[in-house]
Design a protein around this motif. Structure first.
Motif, PDB file in Angstrom:
ATOM      1  N   LEU A 180       0.857  -1.175   0.000  1.00  0.00           N
ATOM      2  CA  LEU A 180       0.000   0.000   0.000  1.00  0.00           C
ATOM      3  C   LEU A 180       0.894   1.225   0.000  1.00  0.00           C
ATOM      4  O   LEU A 180       1.939   1.238   0.642  1.00  0.00           O
ATOM      5  CB  LEU A 180      -0.913   0.020   1.225  1.00  0.00           C
ATOM      6  N   PHE A 181       0.482   2.259  -0.715  1.00  0.00           N
ATOM      7  CA  PHE A 181       1.301   3.463  -0.781  1.00  0.00           C
ATOM      8  C   PHE A 181       0.742   4.532   0.163  1.00  0.00           C
ATOM      9  O   PHE A 181      -0.377   4.407   0.695  1.00  0.00           O
ATOM     10  CB  PHE A 181       1.358   3.997  -2.213  1.00  0.00           C
ATOM     11  N   ALA A 182       1.529   5.557   0.386  1.00  0.00           N
ATOM     12  CA  ALA A 182       1.119   6.655   1.258  1.00  0.00           C
ATOM     13  C   ALA A 182      -0.001   7.432   0.567  1.00  0.00           C
ATOM     14  O   ALA A 182       0.224   8.137  -0.413  1.00  0.00           O
ATOM     15  CB  ALA A 182       2.299   7.568   1.570  1.00  0.00           C
ATOM     16  N   GLY A 183      -1.206   7.292   1.059  1.00  0.00           N
ATOM     17  CA  GLY A 183      -2.379   7.937   0.484  1.00  0.00           C
ATOM     18  C   GLY A 183      -3.611   7.475   1.233  1.00  0.00           C
ATOM     19  O   GLY A 183      -3.524   6.753   2.233  1.00  0.00           O
ATOM     20  N   THR A 184      -4.777   7.870   0.780  1.00  0.00           N
ATOM     21  CA  THR A 184      -6.007   7.467   1.461  1.00  0.00           C
ATOM     22  C   THR A 184      -6.361   6.030   1.091  1.00  0.00           C
ATOM     23  O   THR A 184      -5.859   5.471   0.110  1.00  0.00           O
ATOM     24  CB  THR A 184      -7.163   8.399   1.073  1.00  0.00           C
ATOM     25  N   ILE A 185      -7.257   5.448   1.907  1.00  0.00           N
ATOM     26  CA  ILE A 185      -7.722   4.099   1.600  1.00  0.00           C
ATOM     27  C   ILE A 185      -8.457   4.096   0.260  1.00  0.00           C
ATOM     28  O   ILE A 185      -8.314   3.173  -0.546  1.00  0.00           O
ATOM     29  CB  ILE A 185      -8.639   3.597   2.737  1.00  0.00           C
ATOM     30  N   ARG A 186      -9.218   5.150   0.005  1.00  0.00           N
ATOM     31  CA  ARG A 186      -9.944   5.251  -1.260  1.00  0.00           C
ATOM     32  C   ARG A 186      -8.967   5.236  -2.448  1.00  0.00           C
ATOM     33  O   ARG A 186      -9.181   4.535  -3.435  1.00  0.00           O
ATOM     34  CB  ARG A 186     -10.759   6.548  -1.272  1.00  0.00           C
ATOM     35  N   GLU A 187      -7.872   5.982  -2.336  1.00  0.00           N
ATOM     36  CA  GLU A 187      -6.891   6.042  -3.413  1.00  0.00           C
ATOM     37  C   GLU A 187      -6.190   4.707  -3.607  1.00  0.00           C
ATOM     38  O   GLU A 187      -5.877   4.312  -4.743  1.00  0.00           O
ATOM     39  CB  GLU A 187      -5.859   7.132  -3.128  1.00  0.00           C
ATOM     40  N   ASN A 188      -5.945   3.982  -2.510  1.00  0.00           N
ATOM     41  CA  ASN A 188      -5.280   2.690  -2.619  1.00  0.00           C
ATOM     42  C   ASN A 188      -6.166   1.664  -3.308  1.00  0.00           C
ATOM     43  O   ASN A 188      -5.681   0.834  -4.085  1.00  0.00           O
ATOM     44  CB  ASN A 188      -4.877   2.189  -1.230  1.00  0.00           C
ATOM     45  N   ILE A 189      -7.472   1.712  -3.051  1.00  0.00           N
ATOM     46  CA  ILE A 189      -8.378   0.790  -3.746  1.00  0.00           C
ATOM     47  C   ILE A 189      -8.496   1.188  -5.210  1.00  0.00           C
ATOM     48  O   ILE A 189      -8.446   0.344  -6.116  1.00  0.00           O
ATOM     49  CB  ILE A 189      -9.762   0.789  -3.066  1.00  0.00           C
TER      50      ILE A 189
END
Length: 670
Positions: free
Chosen positions: A503-512
């Motif tokens: 997972l990258f540094a960002g929101t959960i929404r962005e990771n999905i």
């Protein structure tokens, strides 16, 4: 027992190559690693300058400005020497009675036996008997000198500004080239690179190249032009004194070459050690929990101390040896200054040179030795920059993955049929891993792959993804050879969930949403609900807008895995690869995820790499692999009835007590 285990481990290591645990591939250690010594200093320096080719117009403009600045600075001492002659002539003219010509005064001095003074007076210009210093002429000369130096400074300032912009744009392009190159490198390259070492090349080494260019390019250009201009002026004033001054050039070159040759290899070792220190720090930091759990802090500290000590010694030797150049050059310059002062003084006394010319020549001697000393003082920066550049160029020169097909094929109606036709593959030539493998997976089938470590399970799916190229045979997707597809086109049809979450540094929404760029919020939420991410997200402070750090430490291991599964759901692939995807999920959540997996696998071909047999009971086909070969295949019930390796594995996992022989047999299938 220990001997048997050692033999098995050694055999597995030979099959898969060293250090291949994380992806089943070997680290091709020789690719891109720095050499112990500089490959070629001249070639490296020439290639660095070649990076400036797109800025050639700016560079040539800076050269013109540098020439103008250097020429003006070279003229300055000569004009200033004129001022000295005016002052000196004025002091003599005041001592000569008015009405007596300069020639008469010279004859009177010779008559009194003062031949040396007479020679000095005879060599002077603009001596007016009975008058002192011509302040008007002196003022004009000084204003002229001031104007010369002001214009030279302005030209140098503009030159520095232009060159700074050119260097920064060049480094900007170099970073882009390295970034683009990393995307074109094959997976084996990264298998063989410690992450800290590679990061050091693309960050520290590029920064060092930028610093070296920024600090040395303008100064080296000015220094070389200054040497040419000053030597020309010295030859014009006095060929004899110029000969005395030029003796220092071969001495300087010999000293610089001798010291530079010794220091260059230490600079290469310095940056190699820097990469190794970064690798140790990155590795320890990434696994800091395991380091503490197993009490390996002291061992990690010792490993760091060893690498840090190597870096310390390499840095000290490089800096010390190259630092010797500066005081050595200053000593040679001082000897040259003394020789010029003595010879020049004798020539003034003999009347063959004016005092102003000697003064100008002494200034030129300083200007002559200054750039040589400057170049010598920059030797460590230049050598360090070239050493770093070689490491960056090693990345840029690394062999790239095989090019795409010139006329790639497109699969208009994908179904997910995968066929292995006489496939052979090896990480190391002469050590085959997969030989003559034939396998057909029909659309919608779920194929589970089990087997011991190093059997080729992950390698099999990596070949489907074309992370590695085959030695023989071919793999087709819906009847099309995967080499006829673009890699992007192939992988866009494949969803993959690994045991190690990313997972990258960002929101959960962005990771999905990473699984399918452009997906709507509703589609993201639908994927999250299907994989039960929605259950825990609402407990977080910001819900789907919760920002994950670089390691996603604010989620549990199971929650991170669910997010990666949701990402695969959103991608809507025609082919799905699950590599122990539910290993970090608790038992209750696993049952829910299995239901979601069943829905996801519907009408999709799925490869499931598993050790937990509870995840593959419903698989349409189970493959048991050993040493790159499929030794058993069939359904769950068929393999249990066969009583082979799969049955032993099943018994080891689900039976209460297993006899030693059964355990030994199961060990070969785990």
């Amino acid at each position: 027992m220990s001997e048997l285990g050692t033999a098995e481990e050694r055999a597995a290591k030979e099959r898969r190559g060293p250090g291949s645990a994380h992806r089943g591939g070997p680290p091709h250690a020789a690719i891109g690693l720095p050499a112990d010594t500089s490959q070629d200093f001249v070639a490296g320096a020439r290639r660095i300058l070649g990076l400036l080719r797109p800025e050639r117009l700016v560079v040539w403009t800076t050269v013109v400005l540098a020439v103008g600045s250097v020429v003006l600075n070279a003229i300055g001492p000569k004009v200033l020497g004129r001022a000295t002659d005016l002052v000196f002539a004025g002091s003599f003219g005041r001592q000569i009675p008015a009405g007596v010509s300069q020639e008469q005064a010279v004859e009177q001095l010779r008559a009194r036996g003062e031949d040396r003074v007479a020679d000095v007076l005879a060599a002077m210009d603009h001596v007016v008997p009975g008058q002192g210093v011509d302040t008007g002429a002196l003022g004009r000369v000084l204003l002229g000198v001031l104007a010369i130096y002001v214009v030279a400074a302005v030209l140098q300032l503009v030159q520095g500004r232009l060159l700074t912009g050119a260097v920064n744009r060049t480094i900007y392009r170099l970073r882009e080239d390295v970034e683009d190159k990393l995307h074109r490198l094959p997976l084996p390259y990264f298998d063989g690179q410690p992450r800290g070492e590679l990061l050091s090349r693309v960050t520290n080494d590029i920064d060092n190249v930028a610093q070296s260019l920024q600090q040395t390019l303008s100064q080296l250009l000015t220094a070389l032009l200054t040497v040419v201009a000053v030597v020309s002026m010295m030859l014009w004033i006095s060929p004899l004194l110029a000969l005395v001054a030029l003796v220092t050039i071969p001495v300087t070159m010999l000293v610089t070459a001798a010291i530079g040759k010794r220091s260059q290899r230490h600079f290469v070792q310095q940056w190699k050690s820097t990469g190794e220190v970064n690798a140790v720090v990155e590795e320890t930091f990434t696994g800091h929990e395991l380091v503490k759990v197993f009490g390996r802090q002291e061992q990690s500290a010792r490993d760091f101390a060893v690498k840090n000590d190597e870096l310390h010694h390499a840095s000290f030797r490089a800096s010390f040896i190259s630092g010797v150049i500066m005081p050595t050059m200053m000593f040679i310059g001082n000897l040259n200054y003394v020789a010029i002062a003595v010879v020049g003084g004798l020539r003034v006394a003999s009347g063959t040179m004016s005092l102003g010319d000697v003064q100008a020549f002494i200034q030129y001697s300083r200007q002559f030795t200054q750039p040589l000393t400057q170049v010598a003082s920059m030797a460590n920066l230049v050598q360090s920059g070239v050493a770093s550049a070689e490491r960056v160029f090693a990345v840029l020169d690394a062999p790239e993955q095989e090019p795409e097909a010139r006329t790639p094929t497109r699969i208009e109606d994908p179904h997910g049929r995968v066929a292995f036709e006489d496939v052979s593959f090896s990480y190391t030539p002469g050590t085959p891993l997969i030989e003559h493998l034939d396998l057909v997976v029909e659309p919608g089938q779920t194929v589970a792959i089990v087997g011991p470590t190093g059997a080729g399970k992950t390698t099999l799916v990596n070949l489907v993804l074309r992370f590695y190229e085959l030695d023989g045979g071919r793999i087709t997707l819906d009847g099309v050879d995967i080499t006829e597809l673009t890699r992007t086109g192939l992988r866009s049809r494949i969803g993959m969930v690994l045991q190690d979450t990313w997972l990258f540094a960002g929101t959960i929404r962005e990771n999905i949403a990473y699984g399918r760029p452009g997906a709507s919020d509703e589609e993201v939420l639908e994927a999250a609900r299907a994989t039960f991410v929605d259950r825990f997200v609402h407990a977080l402070p910001d819900g789907y807008d919760t920002v994950l750090d670089a390691e996603a430490g604010n989620l549990s291991a199971g929650e991170r895995q669910l997010v990666t599964i949701a990402r695969a759901f959103l991608a809507q692939p025609s082919l799905l690869i699950l590599d122990e995807a539910t290993s970090s999920v608790d038992t209750r959540t696993e049952l829910l995820v299995q239901q979601a997996m069943a829905a996801l696998r519907s009408d999709r071909t799925s490869f499931v790499i598993a050790h937990r047999l509870s995840t593959i009971r419903d698989a349409d086909l189970i493959l048991v692999m050993e040493e790159g070969r499929i030794v058993e295949q069939g359904s769950h019930a068929e393999l249990l009835a066969a009583g082979g390796a799969f049955a032993a594995l099943y018994a080891a996992q689900f039976s209460g007590a297993v006899d030693p022989d059964a355990a030994m047999g199961a060990g070969s299938a785990v």
